[in-house]
Design a protein around this motif. Structure first.
Motif, mmCIF file in Angstrom:
data_model
loop_
_atom_site.group_PDB
_atom_site.id
_atom_site.type_symbol
_atom_site.label_atom_id
_atom_site.label_comp_id
_atom_site.label_asym_id
_atom_site.label_seq_id
_atom_site.Cartn_x
_atom_site.Cartn_y
_atom_site.Cartn_z
ATOM 1 N N TYR A 61 0.782 -1.096 -0.146
ATOM 2 C CA TYR A 61 0.085 0.049 -0.006
ATOM 3 C C TYR A 61 0.668 1.244 0.026
ATOM 4 C CZ TYR A 61 0.120 0.866 5.052
ATOM 5 O OH TYR A 61 0.569 1.241 6.433
ATOM 6 N N TRP A 62 0.419 2.503 -0.530
ATOM 7 C CA TRP A 62 0.900 3.580 -0.305
ATOM 8 C C TRP A 62 0.152 4.859 -0.113
ATOM 9 C CZ3 TRP A 62 0.418 0.438 -4.433
ATOM 10 C CH2 TRP A 62 -0.471 0.740 -5.849
ATOM 11 N N VAL A 63 0.606 5.797 0.261
ATOM 12 C CA VAL A 63 -0.100 7.072 0.629
ATOM 13 C C VAL A 63 0.572 8.447 -0.230
ATOM 14 C CG1 VAL A 63 -0.793 8.818 1.957
ATOM 15 C CG2 VAL A 63 -0.997 6.408 2.648
ATOM 16 N N MET A 93 -4.471 -4.884 5.256
ATOM 17 C CA MET A 93 -4.762 -3.736 5.860
ATOM 18 C C MET A 93 -3.598 -2.787 5.961
ATOM 19 S SD MET A 93 -5.050 -5.437 9.720
ATOM 20 C CE MET A 93 -4.120 -6.945 10.040
ATOM 21 N N THR A 94 -3.943 -1.725 6.514
ATOM 22 C CA THR A 94 -3.066 -0.661 6.800
ATOM 23 C C THR A 94 -2.601 -0.827 8.036
ATOM 24 O OG1 THR A 94 -4.630 1.020 7.221
ATOM 25 C CG2 THR A 94 -3.877 1.119 5.116
ATOM 26 N N ARG A 95 -1.491 -0.074 8.482
ATOM 27 C CA ARG A 95 -1.052 0.047 9.820
ATOM 28 C C ARG A 95 -2.144 0.644 10.834
ATOM 29 N NH1 ARG A 95 4.332 3.299 10.178
ATOM 30 N NH2 ARG A 95 3.075 4.500 8.878
ATOM 31 N N GLY A 96 -2.646 1.605 10.246
ATOM 32 C CA GLY A 96 -3.789 2.295 11.081
ATOM 33 C C GLY A 96 -3.111 3.001 12.035
ATOM 34 N N HIS A 97 -3.891 4.253 12.668
ATOM 35 C CA HIS A 97 -3.396 5.006 13.821
ATOM 36 C C HIS A 97 -4.281 5.955 14.570
ATOM 37 C CE1 HIS A 97 -4.207 7.500 10.003
ATOM 38 N NE2 HIS A 97 -4.635 8.270 10.883
ATOM 39 N N LEU A 98 -4.082 6.462 15.474
ATOM 40 C CA LEU A 98 -4.588 7.432 16.216
ATOM 41 C C LEU A 98 -3.904 8.966 15.811
ATOM 42 C CD1 LEU A 98 -7.110 8.349 18.223
ATOM 43 C CD2 LEU A 98 -5.226 8.069 20.012
ATOM 44 N N HIS A 99 -4.724 9.976 15.704
ATOM 45 C CA HIS A 99 -3.803 11.167 15.723
ATOM 46 C C HIS A 99 -3.302 11.471 16.788
ATOM 47 C CE1 HIS A 99 -5.359 11.848 11.600
ATOM 48 N NE2 HIS A 99 -6.578 11.897 12.073
ATOM 49 N N ALA A 100 -2.014 11.849 16.762
ATOM 50 C CA ALA A 100 -1.166 12.538 17.654
ATOM 51 C C ALA A 100 -1.789 13.264 18.982
ATOM 52 C CB ALA A 100 0.058 13.069 17.405
ATOM 53 N N SER A 147 -7.606 1.042 7.336
ATOM 54 C CA SER A 147 -8.100 0.582 6.240
ATOM 55 C C SER A 147 -7.898 -0.755 6.264
ATOM 56 C CB SER A 147 -7.844 1.364 5.185
ATOM 57 O OG SER A 147 -8.092 2.721 5.462
ATOM 58 N N VAL A 148 -9.035 -1.419 5.647
ATOM 59 C CA VAL A 148 -8.981 -2.912 5.232
ATOM 60 C C VAL A 148 -9.734 -3.154 4.097
ATOM 61 C CG1 VAL A 148 -9.582 -5.169 6.088
ATOM 62 C CG2 VAL A 148 -9.210 -3.582 7.853
ATOM 63 N N ASN A 149 -8.949 -3.967 3.175
ATOM 64 C CA ASN A 149 -9.271 -3.996 1.714
ATOM 65 C C ASN A 149 -10.055 -5.446 1.608
ATOM 66 O OD1 ASN A 149 -9.720 -4.641 -0.976
ATOM 67 N ND2 ASN A 149 -7.803 -3.929 -1.474
#
Length: 202
Positions: A61-63, A93-100, A147-149
């Motif tokens: 995946y890329w952004v 899936m992507t790593r995922g995150h919460l905003h800092a 995100s999950v594909n």
């Protein structure tokens, strides 16, 4: 009395999305994630190692993102592209995150493919929201998200968030993974609890 010189304003940016190639014209930066970068996010370690041995080395995946201005009020707009696949019974899936700065929200808009936005709040709530072309998902502040594909083609989403929000990519790892897993269920998908999840500490 002399007038104070006006602070120069940023130029408006024109951004074009190519859903077929997953490219974003007008971007200012890009990052890629390869399968080897995702060690530890899938529970089935044997399946991950098997997939790694057969891996082509291409990004999974890329952004691509554009942040044409900095400072208070700036906006980051980006394109997230996630290739399809499975590791064991978990979907790509992507790593995922919460905003800092956890109180900041984010908007995702489906461009192509079929996916799930997996969202979990710090206080233990969980949501799995389908995202397809034309569907927008608002991620409120305080929600971890990835995100999950779940389809057979690239999942392409457009996102926007306040630049100053930042990202905490380590929160999921510190929790032992997200509370729910998105897994195959016949020809579709479902969620099931992750027994390794130990709760979030921001």
């Amino acid at each position: 009395m002399p007038m104070r010189a006006a602070t120069p304003v940023a130029e408006p940016a024109l951004l074009q999305v190519d859903a077929v190639t997953g490219l974003f014209t007008g971007r200012s930066e890009r990052y890629e994630k390869h399968l080897a970068d995702l060690e530890g996010i899938y529970r089935d370690t044997a399946a991950f190692q098997t997939a790694l041995q057969a891996d082509s080395g291409e990004p999974v995946y890329w952004v691509e993102s554009s942040t044409p201005e900095q400072g208070r009020g700036a906006l980051t707009i980006g394109l997230s592209v996630l290739k399809p696949g499975r590791i064991g019974d978990e979907f790509a899936m992507t790593r995922g995150h919460l905003h800092a700065q956890a109180e900041f929200a984010e908007l995702y808009f489906g461009i192509a493919g079929s996916g799930v936005m997996l969202l979990e709040s710090i206080d233990g709530q969980s949501r799995a929201v389908p995202i397809t072309p034309g569907v927008a998902v608002h991620v409120p502040g305080g929600w971890v998200h990835r995100s999950v594909n779940v389809g057979g083609d690239k999942l392409v989403t457009l996102f926007a968030y306040a630049t100053e929000a930042g990202q905490d990519y380590g929160i999921i790892e510190r929790a032992g993974g997200m509370q729910q897993l998105v897994v195959a269920d016949g020809d579709g998908w479902t969620t099931r609890p992750n027994p390794d999840h130990g709760g979030y500490v921001a």
